[in-house]
Design an enzyme around this catalytic site. Structure first.
Site, mmCIF file in Angstrom:
data_model
loop_
_atom_site.group_PDB
_atom_site.id
_atom_site.type_symbol
_atom_site.label_atom_id
_atom_site.label_comp_id
_atom_site.label_asym_id
_atom_site.label_seq_id
_atom_site.Cartn_x
_atom_site.Cartn_y
_atom_site.Cartn_z
ATOM 1 N N VAL A 76 15.073 -6.667 -1.843
ATOM 2 C CA VAL A 76 15.776 -6.279 -3.062
ATOM 3 C C VAL A 76 15.073 -5.082 -3.688
ATOM 4 O O VAL A 76 13.893 -4.825 -3.429
ATOM 5 C CB VAL A 76 15.827 -7.429 -4.094
ATOM 6 C CG1 VAL A 76 16.562 -8.623 -3.551
ATOM 7 C CG2 VAL A 76 14.424 -7.806 -4.572
ATOM 8 N N ASP A 96 -5.836 6.055 1.621
ATOM 9 C CA ASP A 96 -6.012 4.636 1.366
ATOM 10 C C ASP A 96 -7.457 4.252 1.653
ATOM 11 O O ASP A 96 -8.118 4.871 2.501
ATOM 12 C CB ASP A 96 -5.065 3.844 2.276
ATOM 13 C CG ASP A 96 -5.036 2.370 1.953
ATOM 14 O OD1 ASP A 96 -4.168 1.956 1.174
ATOM 15 O OD2 ASP A 96 -5.883 1.619 2.481
ATOM 16 N N HIS A 136 0.827 -1.200 0.000
ATOM 17 C CA HIS A 136 0.000 0.000 0.000
ATOM 18 C C HIS A 136 0.865 1.256 0.000
ATOM 19 O O HIS A 136 0.493 2.275 -0.584
ATOM 20 C CB HIS A 136 -0.919 0.005 1.221
ATOM 21 C CG HIS A 136 -2.072 -0.932 1.107
ATOM 22 N ND1 HIS A 136 -3.385 -0.524 1.091
ATOM 23 C CD2 HIS A 136 -2.113 -2.285 0.978
ATOM 24 C CE1 HIS A 136 -4.181 -1.567 0.964
ATOM 25 N NE2 HIS A 136 -3.436 -2.657 0.913
#
Length: 493
Positions: A364, A133, A23
């Site tokens: 990563v 949101d 999110h």
């Protein structure tokens, strides 16, 4: 004459994500894009964050965007109202090992939303608008309306999944947010109809929590979805050519007649990290031929069991392809242990594959990997951020959805020509997918010229959406959105 840049009153936008890296990332990208469009931006973060990845992303973003203000707000609603009993199916993780920390956090954030508006009211100048949101909508709407601040919602999933959920949750829902029970009936393959303009959805693609109206996620999503009717606009990280039928149906009010204006402004542009480091895996990628490496990652939340991890490893070995594989064994990265990767994958795997693959058990930089010319395929759980990142680059995808919206997203991937999806693999942990089957699908993705062609076409279309000189749809939508906020006029999608 128009206003000069020095006298123009640029809008002040408050950006309010909820919880979880999935999110957070699209909100950071939106914040960067708005800041680049000369808006004053304040990033509102609810502290403490749930994961190390969130903390690091926020820190990286703010250091790269010195003109963006930061407002940290402590989480107020503790403990949660819902049970944290590990045996409570409405709160447990997919493995049933205990309460799902993301569900607990969403619950707390959702119930704290109305308290956040006090902090927003202290900002100077006052916000011209808030982008929030969906988990904050029910708590935000009235409080923001009392302050005279428009509220726009950034949806962090596909328009197809949004259409499915809003229709299922709202078509028969009561005003208190209680949804009618969705029955499995006789067959999981039964199709669920969405209004005209959209293809049906098999029940097997609907998240299991939706079949339990008392599940905390279902109840939270239903109550917040009900509040969508009162927001000023709904913004999507998607683009017309990728989800044409669904976007058209939403904009033409075929899904729900009284939704506010719809604004697809994707793929959201990645923000530039000026302090980007050099990672060991990029050095390894530099040594590989172009489009020869398969990148495997199941996102920030998905944790596979060891048996499935080992089958995937054998499948990679049998396929013969080069690979960069990111392994995750816990739901929250703060709980990740430094286990022996060799023990996890089975004795000898790393030695047998060391000439053509590397395994990483840490965070990563996915965009760096997908941008590398050596990478020619992507195995993903179909989180929407990953889907859009693949679409931007025209990267061929092997879709392996694990939970939530991901089967619906996988359908979108396949229909758009970005990748392939083996529906029989099911949800995470539902069945053990064997190595031979995995190897065959891997070879299909890496060797199919037709898939590479159609995926490349998706990448070309994604690029056109931001072509200002040729009326790119997402570029136009974003400019209209900002202009409407500046002028205080009603939005038109």
């Amino acid at each position: 004459m128009g206003e000069s840049a020095s006298t123009k009153n640029f809008p002040h936008i408050a950006i309010c994500p909820s919880a979880g890296i999935g999110h957070l990332v699209p909100f950071l990208r939106l914040a960067s894009m708005l800041s680049s469009s000369e808006c004053k931006v304040t990033l509102v973060t609810i502290q403490p964050t749930l994961s190390i990845a969130e903390t690091n992303q926020i820190s990286t973003f703010l250091s790269s965007h010195p003109h963006v203000n930061s407002l940290d707000i402590p989480l107020q609603c503790q403990p949660p109202l819902i049970s944290t009993n590990a045996n409570n199916a409405s709160t447990t993780t997919s493995k049933g090992s205990g309460p799902d920390p993301f569900m607990l956090r969403y619950d707390a954030v959702s119930r704290s939303a109305h308290l956040l508006t006090h902090h927003l009211s202290t900002l100077s100048p006052p916000p011209s608008a808030v982008f929030s949101d969906i988990m904050l909508v029910s708590g935000f709407n009235q409080a923001l309306a009392d302050l005279g601040i428009p509220n726009y919602v950034l949806i962090t999933t596909s328009t197809r999944f949004f259409s499915l959920t809003t229709y299922l949750l709202l078509e028969g829902a009561t005003q208190d947010g209680t949804m009618p029970k969705l029955e499995l009936n006789n067959s999981i393959d039964e199709e669920v109809e969405i209004p005209p303009g959209l293809a049906t959805v098999p029940k097997s693609s609907i998240p299991p929590p939706f079949f339990n109206p008392n599940h905390i996620f279902t109840k939270m999503l239903a109550s917040n979805s009900l509040a969508l009717y009162k927001v000023n606009g709904i913004v999507f990280n998607s683009f017309n050519s990728f989800e044409f039928e669904t976007i058209s149906a939403l904009q033409e009010r075929k899904v729900l007649s009284n939704l506010p204006p719809i604004f697809p402004i994707g793929p959201l542009k990645p923000f530039v990290n000026e302090k980007q480091g050099v990672y060991p895996y990029t050095k390894w990628l530099d040594e590989q031929p172009d489009k020869s490496v398969l990148y495997i990652s199941f996102g920030s939340r998905t944790a596979m069991n060891q048996e499935q991890i080992q089958e995937l490893g054998v499948g990679l070995e049998k396929s013969g392809v080069r690979f960069l594989w990111v392994i995750k064994t816990t739901t929250v990265d703060k709980d990740e242990k430094v286990d022996s990767v060799d023990e996890l994958l089975g004795e000898g795997f790393l030695d047998r594959t060391k000439e053509r693959g590397i395994v990483v058990k840490e965070w990563v930089d996915q965009e760096v990997i997908l941008d590398h010319p050596a990478v020619g395929g992507f195995v993903t759980q179909c989180g929407w951020n990953s889907v859009m990142e693949a679409a931007q680059r025209g990267m061929p995808v092997l879709a392996w959805p694990q939970h939530g919206d991901q089967k619906v997203n996988a359908w979108v991937i396949q229909k758009a020509g970005l990748g392939v999806w083996e529906k029989e693999w099911g949800w995470v942990g539902q069945k053990l997918v064997k190595a031979e089957v995995i190897a065959d699908k891997i070879k299909e993705v890496m060797n199919s010229e037709e898939l590479r062609r159609t995926a490349s076409k998706v990448g070309e279309e994604a690029g056109k959406t931001w072509d200002a000189n040729n009326g790119g749809s997402s570029n136009r939508m974003l400019n209209n959105l900002i202009s409407s906020i500046e002028s205080g006029t009603n939005l038109k999608s």
